[in-house]
Design an enzyme around this catalytic site. Structure first.
Site, PDB file in Angstrom:
ATOM      1  CE  LYS A   1      35.664  83.109  61.631  1.00  0.00           C
ATOM      2  NZ  LYS A   1      36.667  83.815  60.841  1.00  0.00           N
TER       3      LYS A   1
HETATM    4  C1  LIG Z   1      38.665  83.357  67.337  1.00  0.00           C
HETATM    5  C2  LIG Z   1      38.278  84.575  66.561  1.00  0.00           C
HETATM    6  N1  LIG Z   1      37.798  85.640  67.208  1.00  0.00           N
HETATM    7  C3  LIG Z   1      37.419  86.752  66.571  1.00  0.00           C
HETATM    8  C4  LIG Z   1      37.509  86.855  65.204  1.00  0.00           C
HETATM    9  C5  LIG Z   1      37.154  88.153  64.543  1.00  0.00           C
HETATM   10  O1  LIG Z   1      36.145  88.075  63.604  1.00  0.00           O
HETATM   11  P1  LIG Z   1      36.075  89.131  62.396  1.00  0.00           P
HETATM   12  O2  LIG Z   1      37.174  88.792  61.460  1.00  0.00           O
HETATM   13  O3  LIG Z   1      34.722  88.915  61.807  1.00  0.00           O
HETATM   14  O4  LIG Z   1      36.213  90.489  62.992  1.00  0.00           O
HETATM   15  C6  LIG Z   1      37.988  85.773  64.472  1.00  0.00           C
HETATM   16  C7  LIG Z   1      38.081  85.855  63.001  1.00  0.00           C
HETATM   17  O5  LIG Z   1      38.476  85.002  62.282  1.00  0.00           O
HETATM   18  C8  LIG Z   1      38.393  84.605  65.162  1.00  0.00           C
HETATM   19  O6  LIG Z   1      38.893  83.548  64.508  1.00  0.00           O
END
Ligand SMILES: Cc1ncc(COP(=O)(O)O)c(C=O)c1O
Length: 375
Positions: free
Chosen positions: A185
Site C-alpha cells: 500500500k
Molecule cells: C479494496 C480493498 N479492500 C480491502 C483490502 C483488505 O486489506 P488487507 O489486505 O489489509 O486485509 C484490500 C487489500 O488489498 C483492498 O485492495
C-alpha cells in the site's frame, strides 16, 4: 537491467521506521499498548482531516469493525462494486449481512453510481464505495441516495491513502472508512489497517469492539456484554506506520510521478489504456492498472504478462468479479444480474510494477520491453 527482477511492489521504508521500531523494542513496548499506537492514529487521522483513527490488524478487520460499529448484521444488505477485492465482500459476510453487487464504469473502473439505486431494497443499510487503484469514486449520487434512503456510507479506502475527491481526502467522504497498510500500500505497516471517522460515538464503538468488548472506562472485571474481536495493532507495527505517515506526501508524490513516467513512455501506444484522473479527483495510482485492447495492441493481456515475466518484470491480473466467487454464491449472494464492465476489466486488465521506489530507468526498461513485445 535485464537480469534484475522487478517486483510489482516493494515497501519503501526510508524514514524513521528503524528508529521508532528500535525504540519500541528497546523499551519493550511491543504489544498493543505504547505510544506509537496513539501517535500513528492521530497522525493519520490528522493527515486525512478526520477526528478519529482506530488502528487495527489489517484492512479486512478495519472493514469488518466499521460495519459492526454501524450495527450492520444478519438480514441487512450492503451495496458494493462487483469489481473489487474480495475483502470488501468478506467483511460484510462476517457480519451476516449480504453483499449486493453493482457493475463498474468503463472509464474509471469504479462502481457505476447510476446503477446503484436499482439495487436498493428495504434491507439495504449502507453503500460501500471502493476507490479502485487509488482513484476516488464519484460521490455525488451516492450521497444523495444515502440521504434519500437513510443509508450509511462506508468507504473502502484500502487503496486510496492521500487520494482526493473535490479536494477532500478519501476516508473523509462518508460516515466511516477503512484503510489497509499491507506491504504494497501507499503507506504500510507490513500488515495493518485503520478505521477512521468523524463520529465520536462510532469511534468509541470501534475501540470497544476491537478489544474484545472490554469496557472503555471503569474496572476490568472480565464481564463482557457483547461479542468482540481482537483486532489490536501492535506498537511495533504502529511505529512503522507513524514513520510512513510522516512521509506520506512524498509517497503519494512518488506514486503519481511513476504513473506520469509510464504515460511518458507508453501514452501513444495504441491499445494500452491507463486509469484516468477525472477533473474532480486526485488519483494516487496505488497501482498502475492498464487495459490491454488486443485488437489495437496486437497481443493479448495474458501473453503480455507471460512475456514480461520471462524478462524479469512482475505484473498482476485485475480482480475477478464478486459475482464469480463460489464463496459468495454459496453464501447466498444474488448473481442474476449481468456485469459486463467488471468482466471486461477482469479479462483485459493487469497492473504493472508500481512501488514508490521504482526508478525512471526501471520504468523505461519496463515500457521499452512492452513496446518491443508488441512488434
Ligand atoms: C479494496 C480493498 N479492500 C480491502 C483490502 C483488505 O486489506 P488487507 O489486505 O489489509 O486485509 C484490500 C487489500 O488489498 C483492498 O485492495
Amino acid at each position: 537491467m535485464e537480469n534484475k527482477f522487478i517486483p510489482v511492489c516493494e515497501p519503501y521504508l526510508n524514514g524513521n521506521e528503524l528508529r521508532y521500531v528500535t525504540d519500541a523494542v528497546i523499551t519493550t513496548w511491543i504489544s498493543s499498548s505504547g505510544k506509537y499506537i496513539s501517535r500513528f492514529e492521530k497522525a493519520f487521522a490528522s493527515y486525512l482531516g478526520v477526528n478519529h483513527g482506530i488502528a487495527v490488524t489489517n484492512g479486512t478487520s478495519a472493514l469488518h469493525l466499521a460495519l459492526v460499529a454501524l450495527g450492520i448484521g444478519k438480514g441487512d444488505e450492503i451495496i458494493i462494486p462487483d469489481f473489487t477485492m474480495i475483502a470488501s465482500a468478506f467483511a460484510i459476510a462476517y457480519t451476516g449481512a449480504i453483499p449486493v453487487f453493482v457493475d463498474s464504469e468503463k472509464e474509471t473502473w469504479n462502481v457505476d453510481t447510476k446503477l446503484i439505486e436499482s439495487k436498493i431494497s428495504k434491507k439495504t443499510k449502507a453503500i460501500m464505495p471502493v476507490h479502485i487503484w487509488g482513484h476516488p469514486v464519484y460521490m455525488e449520487l451516492i450521497r444523495s441516495l444515502a440521504k434519500k434512503y437513510n443509508l450509511k456510507i462506508i468507504e473502502d479506502a484500502a487503496e486510496a491513502h492521500g487520494a482526493e475527491y473535490q479536494g477532500v481526502k478519501c476516508g473523509n467522504l462518508g460516515d466511516i472508512a477503512a484503510f489497509s497498510f499491507f506491504a504494497n500500500k501507499v503507506a504500510t505497516t507490513g500488515e495493518g489497517g485503520m478505521v477512521v471517522t468523524n463520529d465520536d460515538e462510532i469511534a468509541d464503538k470501534c475501540r470497544y469492539y476491537k478489544n474484545l468488548c472490554f469496557p472503555l472506562n471503569g474496572t476490568r472485571n472480565y464481564q463482557h456484554n457483547d461479542i468482540g474481536f481482537n483486532y489490536r495493532m501492535s506498537n511495533i507495527h504502529a511505529a512503522i506506520g507513524l514513520a510512513q505517515v510522516e512521509k506520506l506526501d512524498f509517497y503519494v508524490q512518488q506514486r503519481r510521478k511513476i504513473h506520469n513516467l509510464y504515460l511518458k513512455y507508453l501514452r501513444d501506444i495504441p491499445g494500452l489504456i491507463f486509469q484516468p484522473e477525472k477533473e474532480w479527483a486526485k488519483n494516487v495510482y496505488w497501482m498502475n492498472g492498464v487495459i490491454v485492447d488486443k485488437d489495437k495492441f496486437g497481443i493479448n493481456r495474458d501473453y503480455l504478462m507471460q512475456k514480461l515475466r520471462e524478462k524479469g518484470i512482475d505484473s498482476r491480473l485485475f480482480f475477478a468479479g464478486m459475482h464469480k466467487q463460489l464463496s459468495l454464491i454459496k453464501f447466498g449472494c444474488d448473481i442474476s444480474d449481468d456485469y459486463p464492465v467488471s468482466e471486461y476489466l477482469e479479462k483485459n486488465g493487469m497492473y504493472l510494477p508500481s512501488g514508490s521506489n521504482l526508478t525512471e530507468e526501471q520504468i523505461k526498461y519496463i515500457s521499452e520491453t512492452i513496446i518491443r513485445l508488441q512488434k
